[in-house]
Design a protein around this motif. Structure first.
Motif, PDB file in Angstrom:
ATOM      1  N   UNK A  69      33.898 -72.609   3.506  1.00 56.10           N
ATOM      2  CA  UNK A  69      33.187 -73.757   4.064  1.00 56.10           C
ATOM      3  C   UNK A  69      32.386 -74.440   2.965  1.00 56.10           C
ATOM      4  N   UNK A  70      32.012 -75.685   3.220  1.00 60.91           N
ATOM      5  CA  UNK A  70      31.255 -76.445   2.232  1.00 60.91           C
ATOM      6  C   UNK A  70      30.426 -77.518   2.919  1.00 60.91           C
ATOM      7  N   UNK A  71      29.397 -77.952   2.220  1.00 59.39           N
ATOM      8  CA  UNK A  71      28.565 -79.052   2.687  1.00 59.39           C
ATOM      9  C   UNK A  71      29.190 -80.358   2.237  1.00 59.39           C
ATOM     10  N   UNK A  72      29.073 -81.384   3.086  1.00 55.17           N
ATOM     11  CA  UNK A  72      29.631 -82.684   2.741  1.00 55.17           C
ATOM     12  C   UNK A  72      28.623 -83.781   3.049  1.00 55.17           C
ATOM     13  N   UNK A  73      28.532 -84.740   2.127  1.00 57.32           N
ATOM     14  CA  UNK A  73      27.726 -85.920   2.394  1.00 57.32           C
ATOM     15  C   UNK A  73      28.429 -86.762   3.438  1.00 57.32           C
ATOM     16  N   UNK A  74      27.666 -87.630   4.081  1.00 51.87           N
ATOM     17  CA  UNK A  74      28.254 -88.465   5.115  1.00 51.87           C
ATOM     18  C   UNK A  74      27.552 -89.814   5.171  1.00 51.87           C
ATOM     19  N   UNK A  75      28.331 -90.850   5.354  1.00 50.96           N
ATOM     20  CA  UNK A  75      27.751 -92.174   5.577  1.00 50.96           C
ATOM     21  C   UNK A  75      27.231 -92.307   7.005  1.00 50.96           C
ATOM     22  N   UNK A  76      27.624 -91.404   7.880  1.00 52.25           N
ATOM     23  CA  UNK A  76      27.275 -91.483   9.289  1.00 52.25           C
ATOM     24  C   UNK A  76      26.114 -90.572   9.668  1.00 52.25           C
ATOM     25  N   UNK A  77      25.606 -89.829   8.704  1.00 53.00           N
ATOM     26  CA  UNK A  77      24.587 -88.839   9.021  1.00 53.00           C
ATOM     27  C   UNK A  77      23.567 -88.731   7.893  1.00 53.00           C
ATOM     28  N   UNK A  78      22.318 -88.676   8.254  1.00 51.41           N
ATOM     29  CA  UNK A  78      21.256 -88.510   7.258  1.00 51.41           C
ATOM     30  C   UNK A  78      21.385 -87.188   6.520  1.00 51.41           C
ATOM     31  N   UNK A  79      21.800 -86.144   7.232  1.00 55.50           N
ATOM     32  CA  UNK A  79      21.809 -84.805   6.662  1.00 55.50           C
ATOM     33  C   UNK A  79      23.179 -84.301   6.233  1.00 55.50           C
ATOM     34  N   UNK A  80      24.214 -85.011   6.498  1.00 52.86           N
ATOM     35  CA  UNK A  80      25.544 -84.564   6.109  1.00 52.86           C
ATOM     36  C   UNK A  80      26.152 -83.585   7.101  1.00 52.86           C
ATOM     37  N   UNK A 115      22.488 -79.691   8.718  1.00 59.74           N
ATOM     38  CA  UNK A 115      23.676 -80.512   8.928  1.00 59.74           C
ATOM     39  C   UNK A 115      23.674 -81.074  10.341  1.00 59.74           C
ATOM     40  N   UNK A 116      24.224 -82.258  10.486  1.00 63.25           N
ATOM     41  CA  UNK A 116      24.313 -82.847  11.815  1.00 63.25           C
ATOM     42  C   UNK A 116      25.586 -82.439  12.548  1.00 63.25           C
ATOM     43  N   UNK A 117      26.534 -81.867  11.807  1.00 62.15           N
ATOM     44  CA  UNK A 117      27.808 -81.507  12.431  1.00 62.15           C
ATOM     45  C   UNK A 117      28.470 -80.379  11.659  1.00 62.15           C
ATOM     46  N   UNK A 118      29.098 -79.485  12.382  1.00 62.21           N
ATOM     47  CA  UNK A 118      30.033 -78.504  11.834  1.00 62.21           C
ATOM     48  C   UNK A 118      31.395 -78.891  12.380  1.00 62.21           C
ATOM     49  N   UNK A 119      32.382 -78.982  11.519  1.00 64.63           N
ATOM     50  CA  UNK A 119      33.707 -79.363  12.000  1.00 64.63           C
ATOM     51  C   UNK A 119      34.792 -78.637  11.228  1.00 64.63           C
TER      52      UNK A 119
END
Length: 150
Positions: A69-80, A115-119
């Motif tokens: 697993x890894x963390x990802x930046x997101x344009x849709x979320x403040x926290x990724x 994180x705002x989402x786990x997917x």
């Protein structure tokens, strides 16, 4: 009395068993990777500077599953977001909660990192995995498109 299932970060000493399970994972998806690519993946897992984590599940002293697993930046979320890329459980212990325990471990990591989402993704016809995954949420309805670049 059996010791409880243990989930922890992968360690260098896990290499041999991880490679066995990794090959099972590749076989399941009917794909082949070079030994060099698999070795690079293992090196990345252990590299604290590389954005890839791996957790292993240990049952009665034997590694019986893993997840990357890894963390990802997101344009849709403040926290990724947190992306669960790979999840594999030894077929001999499927149905005993190992997959769920690995997902919960990654979910805790995602929460700790705000994180705002786990997917994650899986094949549409992967009924065994989807039986577990559907207990969390229904699939997103998104389709993934891929362009091979090399």
């Amino acid at each position: 009395m059996r010791p409880p299932l243990e989930i922890r970060a992968a360690l260098p000493t896990d290499k041999q068993r991880w490679f066995i399970l990794w090959q099972g994972y590749l076989d399941f998806y009917q794909t082949e990777l070079s030994v060099e690519q698999s070795s690079l993946t293992w090196q990345r897992i252990l590299d604290p500077e590389f954005n890839m984590k791996c957790a292993v599940a240990i049952d009665d002293g034997l590694i019986v599953g893993f997840t990357t697993y890894s963390l990802q930046n997101s344009t849709w979320s403040e926290n990724g977001h947190c992306y669960l890329e790979d999840l594999f459980v030894d077929p001999a212990v499927r149905g005993k909660g190992v997959g769920r325990a690995l997902i919960e471990y990654v979910k805790s990591y995602a929460i700790e990192n705000n994180c705002s989402r786990l997917y994650w993704n899986t094949d549409e016809d992967n009924a065994t995995a989807r039986k577990l995954y559907d207990t969390y949420t229904l699939e997103s309805g998104k389709r993934q498109y891929r362009i091979a670049l090399n």
